[in-house]
Design a protein around this motif. Structure first.
Motif, PDB file in Angstrom:
ATOM      1  N   TYR A  97       0.595  -1.115   0.132  1.00  0.00           N
ATOM      2  CA  TYR A  97      -0.060  -0.046  -0.087  1.00  0.00           C
ATOM      3  C   TYR A  97       0.867   1.236  -0.021  1.00  0.00           C
ATOM      4  CZ  TYR A  97       1.049  -0.107   4.855  1.00  0.00           C
ATOM      5  OH  TYR A  97       1.787  -0.134   6.231  1.00  0.00           O
ATOM      6  N   ASP A  98       0.276   2.414  -0.448  1.00  0.00           N
ATOM      7  CA  ASP A  98       0.921   3.716  -0.384  1.00  0.00           C
ATOM      8  C   ASP A  98       0.423   4.795   0.394  1.00  0.00           C
ATOM      9  OD1 ASP A  98       2.773   2.863  -2.821  1.00  0.00           O
ATOM     10  OD2 ASP A  98       0.883   2.749  -3.876  1.00  0.00           O
ATOM     11  N   LEU A  99      -1.023   4.443   0.735  1.00  0.00           N
ATOM     12  CA  LEU A  99      -1.704   5.412   1.467  1.00  0.00           C
ATOM     13  C   LEU A  99      -2.857   4.875   2.202  1.00  0.00           C
ATOM     14  CD1 LEU A  99      -2.262   8.538   1.484  1.00  0.00           C
ATOM     15  CD2 LEU A  99      -3.781   8.263  -0.551  1.00  0.00           C
ATOM     16  N   ILE A 100      -2.951   5.416   3.478  1.00  0.00           N
ATOM     17  CA  ILE A 100      -4.027   4.687   4.317  1.00  0.00           C
ATOM     18  C   ILE A 100      -5.176   5.724   4.342  1.00  0.00           C
ATOM     19  CG2 ILE A 100      -4.619   4.047   6.617  1.00  0.00           C
ATOM     20  CD1 ILE A 100      -1.519   3.048   6.818  1.00  0.00           C
ATOM     21  N   THR A 101      -6.340   5.040   4.430  1.00  0.00           N
ATOM     22  CA  THR A 101      -7.388   5.893   4.637  1.00  0.00           C
ATOM     23  C   THR A 101      -8.566   4.746   5.329  1.00  0.00           C
ATOM     24  OG1 THR A 101      -9.350   7.401   3.444  1.00  0.00           O
ATOM     25  CG2 THR A 101      -9.068   4.898   2.454  1.00  0.00           C
ATOM     26  N   TRP A 102      -9.841   5.362   5.796  1.00  0.00           N
ATOM     27  CA  TRP A 102     -10.698   4.817   6.656  1.00  0.00           C
ATOM     28  C   TRP A 102     -12.098   4.689   5.990  1.00  0.00           C
ATOM     29  CZ3 TRP A 102      -8.029   9.094   7.840  1.00  0.00           C
ATOM     30  CH2 TRP A 102      -8.764  10.287   7.710  1.00  0.00           C
ATOM     31  N   VAL A 103     -12.942   3.791   6.521  1.00  0.00           N
ATOM     32  CA  VAL A 103     -14.378   3.682   6.240  1.00  0.00           C
ATOM     33  C   VAL A 103     -15.045   4.969   6.826  1.00  0.00           C
ATOM     34  CG1 VAL A 103     -16.633   2.542   6.241  1.00  0.00           C
ATOM     35  CG2 VAL A 103     -14.477   1.436   5.594  1.00  0.00           C
ATOM     36  N   PRO A 104     -15.755   6.094   6.215  1.00  0.00           N
ATOM     37  CA  PRO A 104     -16.212   7.078   6.922  1.00  0.00           C
ATOM     38  C   PRO A 104     -17.774   6.820   7.388  1.00  0.00           C
ATOM     39  CG  PRO A 104     -16.589   7.437   4.536  1.00  0.00           C
ATOM     40  CD  PRO A 104     -16.010   5.912   4.843  1.00  0.00           C
ATOM     41  N   VAL A 105     -18.342   7.459   8.348  1.00  0.00           N
ATOM     42  CA  VAL A 105     -19.662   7.540   8.798  1.00  0.00           C
ATOM     43  C   VAL A 105     -20.249   8.626   8.375  1.00  0.00           C
ATOM     44  CG1 VAL A 105     -18.674   6.118  10.837  1.00  0.00           C
ATOM     45  CG2 VAL A 105     -18.919   8.726  10.923  1.00  0.00           C
ATOM     46  N   SER A 106     -21.808   8.492   8.427  1.00  0.00           N
ATOM     47  CA  SER A 106     -22.701   9.492   7.839  1.00  0.00           C
ATOM     48  C   SER A 106     -22.426  10.794   8.905  1.00  0.00           C
ATOM     49  CB  SER A 106     -24.136   8.951   7.843  1.00  0.00           C
ATOM     50  OG  SER A 106     -24.578   8.813   9.240  1.00  0.00           O
ATOM     51  N   PHE A 107     -22.982  11.840   8.211  1.00  0.00           N
ATOM     52  CA  PHE A 107     -23.017  13.237   9.069  1.00  0.00           C
ATOM     53  C   PHE A 107     -23.859  12.915  10.252  1.00  0.00           C
ATOM     54  CE2 PHE A 107     -24.787  17.424  10.124  1.00  0.00           C
ATOM     55  CZ  PHE A 107     -23.785  18.061  10.354  1.00  0.00           C
ATOM     56  N   LEU A 108     -24.828  12.161  10.350  1.00  0.00           N
ATOM     57  CA  LEU A 108     -25.655  11.980  11.451  1.00  0.00           C
ATOM     58  C   LEU A 108     -25.011  11.066  12.469  1.00  0.00           C
ATOM     59  CD1 LEU A 108     -28.485  12.147  13.009  1.00  0.00           C
ATOM     60  CD2 LEU A 108     -29.075  10.137  11.620  1.00  0.00           C
ATOM     61  N   GLU A 123      -5.514   6.465  12.000  1.00  0.00           N
ATOM     62  CA  GLU A 123      -4.464   7.640  12.136  1.00  0.00           C
ATOM     63  C   GLU A 123      -3.377   7.092  12.747  1.00  0.00           C
ATOM     64  OE1 GLU A 123      -6.378  11.402  12.917  1.00  0.00           O
ATOM     65  OE2 GLU A 123      -6.490  11.845  10.524  1.00  0.00           O
ATOM     66  N   LYS A 124      -3.569   6.505  13.866  1.00  0.00           N
ATOM     67  CA  LYS A 124      -2.653   6.009  14.833  1.00  0.00           C
ATOM     68  C   LYS A 124      -2.050   4.758  14.584  1.00  0.00           C
ATOM     69  CE  LYS A 124      -5.035   7.312  19.088  1.00  0.00           C
ATOM     70  NZ  LYS A 124      -3.821   8.403  19.719  1.00  0.00           N
ATOM     71  N   THR A 125      -2.834   3.896  13.736  1.00  0.00           N
ATOM     72  CA  THR A 125      -2.067   2.890  13.021  1.00  0.00           C
ATOM     73  C   THR A 125      -0.971   3.172  12.115  1.00  0.00           C
ATOM     74  OG1 THR A 125      -3.869   1.170  13.147  1.00  0.00           O
ATOM     75  CG2 THR A 125      -2.104   0.741  11.528  1.00  0.00           C
ATOM     76  N   ALA A 126      -1.487   4.513  11.110  1.00  0.00           N
ATOM     77  CA  ALA A 126      -0.345   4.849  10.045  1.00  0.00           C
ATOM     78  C   ALA A 126       0.682   5.544  10.744  1.00  0.00           C
ATOM     79  CB  ALA A 126      -1.101   5.924   9.280  1.00  0.00           C
ATOM     80  N   GLY A 130       4.460   4.280   9.981  1.00  0.00           N
ATOM     81  CA  GLY A 130       5.277   5.507   9.191  1.00  0.00           C
ATOM     82  C   GLY A 130       4.596   5.844   8.008  1.00  0.00           C
ATOM     83  N   ALA A 131       3.267   5.618   7.707  1.00  0.00           N
ATOM     84  CA  ALA A 131       2.704   5.864   6.532  1.00  0.00           C
ATOM     85  C   ALA A 131       1.597   7.128   6.574  1.00  0.00           C
ATOM     86  CB  ALA A 131       1.600   4.619   6.208  1.00  0.00           C
ATOM     87  N   GLU A 132       1.377   7.647   5.245  1.00  0.00           N
ATOM     88  CA  GLU A 132       0.590   8.704   4.997  1.00  0.00           C
ATOM     89  C   GLU A 132      -1.043   8.337   5.073  1.00  0.00           C
ATOM     90  OE1 GLU A 132      -0.466  12.126   1.708  1.00  0.00           O
ATOM     91  OE2 GLU A 132       1.264  10.611   1.376  1.00  0.00           O
ATOM     92  N   THR A 133      -1.634   9.200   5.959  1.00  0.00           N
ATOM     93  CA  THR A 133      -3.231   9.024   5.810  1.00  0.00           C
ATOM     94  C   THR A 133      -3.780   9.994   5.025  1.00  0.00           C
ATOM     95  OG1 THR A 133      -3.494   9.950   8.095  1.00  0.00           O
ATOM     96  CG2 THR A 133      -3.105   7.584   8.114  1.00  0.00           C
ATOM     97  N   ALA A 134      -4.965   9.972   4.567  1.00  0.00           N
ATOM     98  CA  ALA A 134      -5.951  10.919   4.045  1.00  0.00           C
ATOM     99  C   ALA A 134      -7.373  10.548   3.986  1.00  0.00           C
ATOM    100  CB  ALA A 134      -5.516  11.207   2.665  1.00  0.00           C
ATOM    101  N   ALA A 135      -8.396  11.555   4.273  1.00  0.00           N
ATOM    102  CA  ALA A 135      -9.643  11.179   4.102  1.00  0.00           C
ATOM    103  C   ALA A 135      -9.969  10.994   2.676  1.00  0.00           C
ATOM    104  CB  ALA A 135     -10.547  12.361   4.626  1.00  0.00           C
ATOM    105  N   LEU A 136     -10.345   9.851   1.918  1.00  0.00           N
ATOM    106  CA  LEU A 136     -10.516   9.767   0.724  1.00  0.00           C
ATOM    107  C   LEU A 136     -12.069   9.415   0.230  1.00  0.00           C
ATOM    108  CD1 LEU A 136      -7.391   7.605  -0.321  1.00  0.00           C
ATOM    109  CD2 LEU A 136      -7.586   9.940  -0.289  1.00  0.00           C
ATOM    110  N   LEU A 137     -12.820   9.089   1.216  1.00  0.00           N
ATOM    111  CA  LEU A 137     -14.327   8.738   1.214  1.00  0.00           C
ATOM    112  C   LEU A 137     -15.060   9.709   1.960  1.00  0.00           C
ATOM    113  CD1 LEU A 137     -13.521   5.002   1.218  1.00  0.00           C
ATOM    114  CD2 LEU A 137     -14.314   6.171  -0.975  1.00  0.00           C
ATOM    115  N   ARG A 138     -16.216   9.805   1.435  1.00  0.00           N
ATOM    116  CA  ARG A 138     -17.276  10.360   2.363  1.00  0.00           C
ATOM    117  C   ARG A 138     -18.787   9.543   2.267  1.00  0.00           C
ATOM    118  NH1 ARG A 138     -21.381  13.170  -0.448  1.00  0.00           N
ATOM    119  NH2 ARG A 138     -20.651  13.694  -2.667  1.00  0.00           N
ATOM    120  N   LYS A 139     -19.411   9.366   3.269  1.00  0.00           N
ATOM    121  CA  LYS A 139     -20.654   8.776   3.329  1.00  0.00           C
ATOM    122  C   LYS A 139     -21.692   9.644   2.694  1.00  0.00           C
ATOM    123  CE  LYS A 139     -22.950   4.704   5.353  1.00  0.00           C
ATOM    124  NZ  LYS A 139     -23.145   3.801   6.587  1.00  0.00           N
ATOM    125  N   ARG A 140     -22.390   9.135   1.736  1.00  0.00           N
ATOM    126  CA  ARG A 140     -23.406  10.259   0.852  1.00  0.00           C
ATOM    127  C   ARG A 140     -24.752  10.480   1.701  1.00  0.00           C
ATOM    128  NH1 ARG A 140     -23.249   8.067  -5.189  1.00  0.00           N
ATOM    129  NH2 ARG A 140     -24.537   9.799  -5.311  1.00  0.00           N
TER     130      ARG A 140
END
Length: 216
Positions: A97-108, A123-126, A130-140
């Motif tokens: 892997y090159d980049l770490i992200t996570w499963v998002p939750v809804s705004f509610l 983020e703590k795992t990253a 020593g890896a980069e994290t970024a928010a790549l998904l949103r729950k619609r």
């Protein structure tokens, strides 16, 4: 300062809630020996992700600790969860892997809980890796929790179209490590992975703290 904080707020094991003793860090010695390790069962493939790894089975103390973390505002447990996930990721996914992200939750759900149960451990795992994290998904939109549904078809239908990519140029051509709390059928991870692949990711692997047997 750390010593003072430890005296005022003595750390507890997130799995048994007993005070940590002596040289114990994050998890007590007893729980390290007795936690339901997933072993070979903690490695599976999915429709749109090549592999998902998990250090623990979703039962006993692991299940109880995760539920406290998700619904009882036990954010301090995230460090121990990250430690376990990072160890499993290093074992099975190093160099994949090159980049770490996570499963998002809804705004509610974000308003109700105050944060995503996947973001903090991710983020703590990253950091441990020593890896980069970024928010790549949103729950619609809000969808009923997957835990209320039985069967892979129902779970797949429930999350279909539920996620969208954020700034896909950030991950174009990159391999993504997607992190969540628990995997059952893999429907949520598969839908998130499908969106990432559709928007330009070159591959997706996954990691969760816990896994549980596939339910028909």
């Amino acid at each position: 300062m750390r010593r003072l904080i430890r005296l005022l707020y003595p750390p507890k094991c997130p799995f048994c809630e007993k005070l940590l003793q002596g040289e114990e860090t994050l998890i007590c010695a007893e729980c390290r020996r007795a936690l339901p390790c997933a072993g070979a069962a903690g490695k599976r493939s999915g429709r749109f992700f090549s592999v998902c790894v998990s250090p623990l089975l979703y039962r006993d103390k692991a299940r109880e600790a995760l539920l406290r973390f998700k619904f009882g505002s036990r954010s301090g447990s995230a460090a121990a969860f990250a430690d376990l996930m990072a160890e499993r990721v290093e074992q099975d996914l190093a160099g994949k892997y090159d980049l770490i992200t996570w499963v998002p939750v809804s705004f509610l759900r974000l308003r109700r809980r105050g944060d995503s149960q996947s973001r903090i451990p991710a983020e703590k795992t990253a950091r441990l890796l020593g890896a980069e994290t970024a928010a790549l998904l949103r729950k619609r939109r809000y969808r009923p929790p997957q835990s209320r549904l039985t069967g892979e078809a129902a779970r797949t239908a429930n999350v279909s179209g539920a996620f969208a990519a954020i700034h896909p140029e950030r991950f174009l051509g990159k391999r993504i490590l997607l992190i969540d709390d628990v995997v059952t059928t893999g429907a949520t991870l598969s839908e998130c992975a499908r969106v990432l692949l559709t928007e330009g990711a070159s591959g997706v692997v996954c990691a969760t703290l816990c896994c549980r047997p596939h339910r028909p």
